[in-house]
Design an enzyme around this catalytic site. Structure first.
Site, PDB file in Angstrom:
ATOM      1  CB  SER A 128      -2.707  49.482  61.210  1.00 28.03           C
ATOM      2  OG  SER A 128      -4.074  49.351  59.991  1.00 28.03           O
ATOM      3  CG  ASP A 155      -3.853  55.829  55.444  1.00 29.60           C
ATOM      4  OD1 ASP A 155      -4.280  54.673  54.654  1.00 29.60           O
ATOM      5  OD2 ASP A 155      -3.495  55.429  56.457  1.00 29.60           O
ATOM      6  CG  HIS A 206      -2.291  52.067  56.269  1.00 25.34           C
ATOM      7  ND1 HIS A 206      -2.987  52.927  57.065  1.00 25.34           N
ATOM      8  CD2 HIS A 206      -2.279  51.083  57.002  1.00 25.34           C
ATOM      9  CE1 HIS A 206      -3.493  52.417  58.035  1.00 25.34           C
ATOM     10  NE2 HIS A 206      -3.010  50.968  58.128  1.00 25.34           N
TER      11      HIS A 206
END
Length: 270
Positions: free
Chosen positions: A100, A221, A250
């Site tokens: 991320s 996602d 995610h």
């Protein structure tokens, strides 16, 4: 007598696991800590040396003074922290796995100190979350504004609603894992961090990233559209390879960990 300065790596709970020749740095993302990698640690530490640490915003960091709201308004200070941890642990030519927000942090660090990194593995990464006329990040600015407001005013409720859609509502244990990390971070830190992450725009750095990159995207996602992976593959200057995992959410390290391990091993080799 002067007190020795505390090493940042110590304050960030940095640790090394395994004794393989190749070193992999696992770097967590928004709202979590190094324990988010718990499923893949035993599978990778058999063959590699793993390095893990917590970002200053993590609930697991006991020295709360390490997270300065005025300092961490961009990803650059995080990249500096990453470089400091790598230097303090006397590492170089590592494979960096950034989840991320940490994916872009790794890219920034690789531009500053390219010899520290042999490969970048960018997991569910996004250089910008907000749409523009010619770019689809997945969110309108008004949606991000609303989310930040909810984080600020109703943090516990937001956590409970966000965790299932960010992970996979069908994987209760993984949802609870992420939810626990979010709650331990606390609302005050979460608001500051959410602004830094979701209003960020690092599209312009991609043409400066020369370290070989493997981009790992989720097929479904809510935070990062699949098209972002293709955008990264096109814009990154160095060799970039896109891998899409057929999954929901995610967090492949939680809900598709075997496939993630397979991809990481393919990059690093044995």
């Amino acid at each position: 007598m002067a007190t020795p300065e505390k090493r940042l790596s110590t304050g960030l709970n940095a640790r090394s696991i395994g004794s393989g020749k190749e070193t992999i740095v696992l770097c967590h993302g928004f709202g979590t800590d190094q324990s988010i990698w718990h499923k893949i640690i035993p599978l990778l530490s058999e063959s590699y040396t793993l390095v893990l640490f917590d970002w200053p915003f993590s609930g697991t960091v006991t020295d709360k003074s390490l997270y300065e709201h005025a300092k961490y308004t961009s990803f650059e200070p995080y990249a500096d922290d990453l470089i400091t941890v790598i230097d303090e642990m006397e590492l170089n030519s590592v494979t960096f796995v950034g989840h991320s927000m940490s994916a872009m942090i790794g890219c920034i660090a690789s531009i500053k100190r390219p010899h520290l990194f042999s490969n970048l593995i960018l997991v569910t990464a996004s250089p910008r979350y907000i749409n523009t006329d010619d770019y689809f990040g997945g969110f309108e600015r008004s949606s991000i504004d609303e989310m930040v407001s909810t984080v600020e005013l109703q943090y516990e409720s937001w956590c409970s609603a966000y965790a299932p859609i960010a992970v996979d509502k069908n994987d209760g244990a993984s949802v609870e894992k992420f939810l626990s990390c979010l709650k331990s971070m606390g609302s005050e830190v979460a608001v500051s961090l959410a602004k830094t992450v979701f209003y960020s725009d690092y599209r312009d750095i991609l043409e400066k990233v020369e370290t070989p990159c493997t981009i790992i995207q989720s097929s479904n996602d809510m935070a990062v559209p699949v098209g972002i992976g293709k955008y990264l593959e096109k814009k990154i200057k160095g060799v970039a390879t896109l891998e899409i995992i057929d999954m929901i959410g995610h967090f492949p390290q939680l809900t598709a960990h075997l496939k993630l391990v397979e991809l990481v091993k393919a990059v690093v080799g044995i």
